[in-house]
Structure formats: structure tokens, C-alpha cells
Design an enzyme around this catalytic site. Structure first.
Site, mmCIF file in Angstrom:
data_model
loop_
_atom_site.group_PDB
_atom_site.id
_atom_site.type_symbol
_atom_site.label_atom_id
_atom_site.label_comp_id
_atom_site.label_asym_id
_atom_site.label_seq_id
_atom_site.Cartn_x
_atom_site.Cartn_y
_atom_site.Cartn_z
ATOM 1 N N LYS A 35 0.853 -1.209 0.000
ATOM 2 C CA LYS A 35 0.000 0.000 0.000
ATOM 3 C C LYS A 35 0.881 1.249 0.000
ATOM 4 C CE LYS A 35 -0.325 -0.286 5.062
ATOM 5 N NZ LYS A 35 -1.172 -0.720 6.188
ATOM 6 N N ARG A 70 1.360 -10.935 6.814
ATOM 7 C CA ARG A 70 1.063 -9.663 6.143
ATOM 8 C C ARG A 70 2.095 -8.599 6.491
ATOM 9 N NH1 ARG A 70 -4.252 -9.679 8.395
ATOM 10 N NH2 ARG A 70 -3.551 -7.850 9.529
ATOM 11 N N HIS A 103 -6.292 -7.546 12.848
ATOM 12 C CA HIS A 103 -5.105 -6.680 12.828
ATOM 13 C C HIS A 103 -4.722 -6.352 14.266
ATOM 14 C CE1 HIS A 103 -2.192 -4.192 10.844
ATOM 15 N NE2 HIS A 103 -2.653 -3.064 11.352
ATOM 16 N N TYR A 124 15.658 31.181 6.114
ATOM 17 C CA TYR A 124 14.462 31.848 6.637
ATOM 18 C C TYR A 124 14.532 32.010 8.151
ATOM 19 C CZ TYR A 124 11.983 30.932 2.219
ATOM 20 O OH TYR A 124 11.584 30.904 0.916
ATOM 21 N N CYS A 169 14.111 24.683 3.737
ATOM 22 C CA CYS A 169 13.174 25.379 2.850
ATOM 23 C C CYS A 169 12.325 24.346 2.103
ATOM 24 C CB CYS A 169 13.928 26.226 1.829
ATOM 25 S SG CYS A 169 15.174 27.315 2.531
ATOM 26 N N MET A 170 11.429 24.833 1.272
ATOM 27 C CA MET A 170 10.571 23.921 0.514
ATOM 28 C C MET A 170 11.385 23.093 -0.486
ATOM 29 S SD MET A 170 7.301 24.730 -1.927
ATOM 30 C CE MET A 170 6.357 25.628 -0.719
HETATM 31 C C1 LIG Z 1 -0.449 -1.758 6.857
HETATM 32 C C2 LIG Z 1 -1.009 -3.060 7.265
HETATM 33 C C3 LIG Z 1 -0.167 -4.176 7.437
HETATM 34 C C4 LIG Z 1 1.348 -4.086 7.427
HETATM 35 O O1 LIG Z 1 1.779 -3.601 8.684
HETATM 36 P P1 LIG Z 1 3.333 -3.390 9.019
HETATM 37 O O2 LIG Z 1 3.319 -2.915 10.429
HETATM 38 O O3 LIG Z 1 3.823 -2.355 8.067
HETATM 39 O O4 LIG Z 1 3.982 -4.700 8.845
HETATM 40 C C5 LIG Z 1 -0.762 -5.395 7.676
HETATM 41 N N1 LIG Z 1 -2.114 -5.517 7.748
HETATM 42 C C6 LIG Z 1 -2.942 -4.464 7.614
HETATM 43 C C7 LIG Z 1 -4.406 -4.659 7.735
HETATM 44 C C8 LIG Z 1 -2.429 -3.197 7.390
HETATM 45 O O5 LIG Z 1 -3.251 -2.161 7.280
#
Ligand SMILES: *Cc1c(COP(=O)(O)O)cnc(C)c1O
Length: 398
Positions: free
Chosen positions: A47, A242, A181, A286, A333-334
Site C-alpha cells: 500500500k 502480512r 489486525h 528563513y 526550505c521547501m
Molecule cells: C499496513 C497493514 C499491514 C502491514 O503492517 P506493518 O506494520 O507495516 O507490517 C498489515 N495488515 C494491515 C491490515 C495493514 O493495514
């Protein structure tokens, strides 16, 4: 090969390090499981443009590494639109992609078009997805998402059985996964994490007793994978992992009992665009917040907060030039920042390392990581990596 970008500021994405991190995660998981236990599959979380590293080349490298290791590998994104570049890419037409945040009911057509697996977390949404899938003649794979303590999304565990009974017969939907999660897997105090594992396991068992089965059972983020060990709670690995941040070379926190030996995948370099010799007592940038403490040379570097070199690093950041640390001075700066190089004789065009490593004059290694920035800013490496903006060209190499 894509042409080398014109801008001297460049994020180099080292794909061999990404592969190394993938292997390290797979090895940690294997080492914590009984030798005869099946190896968990991988859902590599890509992601947010692979945490700022560029989704397509990173996804390809990860899928290749999974294939080499004989590990079933799929991809995870947060929103359906993030899968568009993956589906447009050549060489990976059959890649399985799951969206790990629950969809809106009106998203069904996009999920069908892109052939995405989704989080089952609402009955209304499931009905809309079923209807749309039937219309297009597809079967969409889904993952029952349980809220075991994150309080972000998912079905409450005590409602899971009723939910499954009401949606499992919906046509053209195949609920082949169950997931949750963790909120604290990367913290030193594991009590809440273990509580989530227990709630998830109990729900899973109750669903199994009622006749439901799931091919993919998953919960482990990077923290949970790192902390798995034969002694500890390796049951949290289940059948699919994951990982996100660890793929890109960072442990999720400094509190891990058993951090992974990872390699930061992104390095960030620029070069000196101009130099000026200033007497003692001159103000820089700045707000005139830096006053030269002596006669000195100030080098200007064409990178700023619009690139992700955060303004909050003012007064805290260093760079490496020819192996040596120098302080970034005055307000960032930017588009530019200034570095006090004292009496060094550097030249316009000399390389400046913002993230990365170089051999110091004494032969040791000097290194700056996203973790250093995160610590200075009071945040986490996730935010540093994903905060590298699109203005910084990414150069992918092995
Ligand atoms: C982002 C995410 C992960 C990965 O988590 P990390 O801490 O980067 O390993 C796994 N599962 C879900 C649902 C997430 O949103």
C-alpha cells in the site's frame, strides 16, 4: 532501462535489499514454527506506493523472490485504486491482490474490474458485491475481518457466527480467508497482543465448529512476525503473513524483543548546487535562525520539505559528504537546505547522502536512516518513507 532522472535529488530503491528483507521475514517465520509445520503464505503489503518505494518494481521483485523460495505470495493494498498500476503492469497478470481495508458498497464494480479480494466486514457491502460479481460473472474472494481489539474495522467476534451464516450463501462470493489486525504486536508489553490472538483463535474455532473453514488465516504484521519464536506466541503466524514496513528495511518499533536484521531499501541522495564562503556572524536561511559561529562555507542542497525532507528536521538533521557527517543548518526550505561544511573544499556537483551509508575516512561506516529522522521528529519510519513525495524520482536497481 528508464533514463536516469534529470534531477540530482534521487531516491535509489535497492531491490536486492527488498529481496533480502523478504527472505529474512520468511526465515524468521520458519524458525519459529515446528519443522513439519506448513510454511505460511505471504501477503506482501505494498500500500501507499510500497511505502513510498514504487509499487510496481517492488511488487515484481517480491513476487519473484516468493517464487524462488517456493512461497505462495500475494499482494496487499489499502484501497482498490492502488491496484490499478499493478493491473496495468506487464508480467504479473495472475497476481492475487487483496485490499486490506473494508470497501464501500458502491466500490463493487471497481473490485470486479480489477479482480480484487476484499475484506468482508459489512452485510450491505457483501450483498452489493455479490450482486455486482454475479452480473459480471466473476467470483470474488473475500476475507472475513474481525475486530479483536484494533477498533478500526471488522465484525465484532461475538457477531461473527451470525454474520457468516447470513453471508456465506451469497452467490459469487467466496469467503476463503479470515483475518484481524494487531494494535500492539511491536510493543514490549505483549499482554494486549496476546489477548487479541486469544480472541481471534477462539472466534476461529467457534466458526470451525459451526462448519466454516478458511484457507487463509492471517493477522501477523511485521511486528508479530519479528516477535514470533518457538518460545513465544508463534500461533499468531497462522497460515498467511502480512508484512509491510519490514520488507522496506525497518523494524516497526524500537521495543521489539527480537528485531529483524533488515536492510533499508531506500537511499536518498542529492548533490551540492552552490557554495558560499561566509564570515563569522552571518545569518542563514528563513528566520535567520542559524548564525555562522566562525568563518565557514555553506553548501546549498536542492532538497526540501516538499520532497519529504521535513521542515521539523531543522536543527536536527545531518548529511554525509565524502564519508563525513555535516549538519544541515538554518530552516529547511521547501526546495533547498543548507549545510555547514566548515573549511572543506567540496565542489558543486559533489554527492550528498541524506539517507544511506558511506565509508568514513577512518574506515568505519557512517549511516543515516529513516529511523534517525523518525526519532528526531517523534514519529515512526513508516511516516518518513510514505512521506517521500512524488517529486523525488525513484531509481530502481538491484
Ligand atoms: C499496513 C497493514 C499491514 C502491514 O503492517 P506493518 O506494520 O507495516 O507490517 C498489515 N495488515 C494491515 C491490515 C495493514 O493495514
Amino acid at each position: 532501462m528508464p533514463a536516469k532522472p534529470l534531477r540530482s535529488t534521487l531516491a535509489t530503491i535497492h531491490l536486492s535489499r527488498l529481496r533480502h528483507n523478504f527472505r529474512t521475514l520468511a526465515e524468521r517465520a520458519s524458525a519459529s514454527l515446528a519443522s513439519d509445520a506448513p510454511r505460511p503464505a505471504m501477503m506482501a503489503v505494498v500500500k501507499a506506493d510500497a511505502y513510498g518505494h514504487g509499487i510496481v518494481p517492488c511488487a515484481k521483485a517480491i513476487l519473484e523472490e516468493g517464487k524462488t523460495l517456493g512461497i505462495e505470495t500475494m499482494l496487499g493494498v489499502a484501497f482498490a485504486a492502488e491496484a490499478t498500476p499493478l493491473r496495468a503492469a506487464e508480467d504479473m497478470p495472475d497476481t492475487r491482490i487483496a485490499v486490506v481495508t473494508p470497501p464501500f458498497a458502491h466500490g463493487a464494480a471497481e473490485y470486479c474490474r480489477l479482480n480484487l479480494e476484499f475484506c468482508a466486514a459489512s452485510r450491505t457491502t457483501m450483498q452489493a458485491f455479490s450482486a455486482e460479481a454475479a452480473k459480471t460473472g466473476r467470483v470474488l474472494n473475500a476475507h472475513l475481518t474481525l475486530d479483536t481489539g484494533m477498533r478500526r474495522d471488522g465484525i465484532q467476534p461475538h457477531e461473527a457466527l451470525e454474520f457468516m451464516r447470513s453471508v456465506s450463501t451469497l452467490p459469487n462470493i467466496n469467503i476463503h480467508g479470515i483475518c484481524t489486525h494487531f494494535a500492539t504486536a511491536d510493543e514490549a508489553d505483549k499482554s494486549y497482543y496476546y489477548k487479541q490472538v486469544r480472541i481471534f483463535t477462539e472466534s476461529l474455532n467457534a466458526l470451525r465448529d459451526a462448519g466454516f473453514s478458511f484457507r487463509y488465516i492471517h493477522a501477523a504484521n511485521s511486528g508479530a512476525i519479528a516477535e514470533a519464536s518457538p518460545q513465544a506466541n508463534n500461533s499468531a503466524l497462522f497460515t498467511l503473513l502480512r508484512p509491510g514496513i519490514a520488507l522496506y528495511g525497518y523494524n516497526p518499533s524500537h521495543e521489539l524483543l527480537n528485531p529483524l536484521a533488515l536492510q533499508p531499501v531506500m537511499s536518498l541522495t542529492s548533490s551540492i548546487i552552490s557554495l558560499r564562503r561566509l564570515p563569522k556572524g552571518e545569518a542563514v536561511s528563513y528566520g535567520c535562525r542559524y548564525i555562522t559561529p566562525k568563518e565557514t562555507t555553506i553548501a546549498t542542497i536542492p532538497i526540501g520539505y516538499a520532497d519529504g525532507f521535513r521542515r521539523g528536521l531543522t536543527g536536527k538533521a545531518q548529511v554525509i559528504i565524502q564519508g563525513t557527517f555535516f549538519p544541515v543548518v538554518g530552516t529547511i526550505c521547501m526546495d533547498q537546505c543548507m549545510v555547514d561544511i566548515s573549511d572543506e573544499q567540496f565542489r558543486v556537483g559533489d554527492e550528498v547522502i541524506l539517507l544511506g551509508a558511506a565509508q568514513a575516512p577512518n574506515g568505519s561506516e557512517n549511516r543515516i536512516t529513516a529511523d534517525d529522522w523518525a526519532t528526531a521528529l517523534g514519529t515512526i519510519p513508516y511516516e518518513i518513507c510514505t512521506g517521500m513525495t512524488a517529486r523525488v524520482p525513484r531509481l530502481h536497481e538491484e
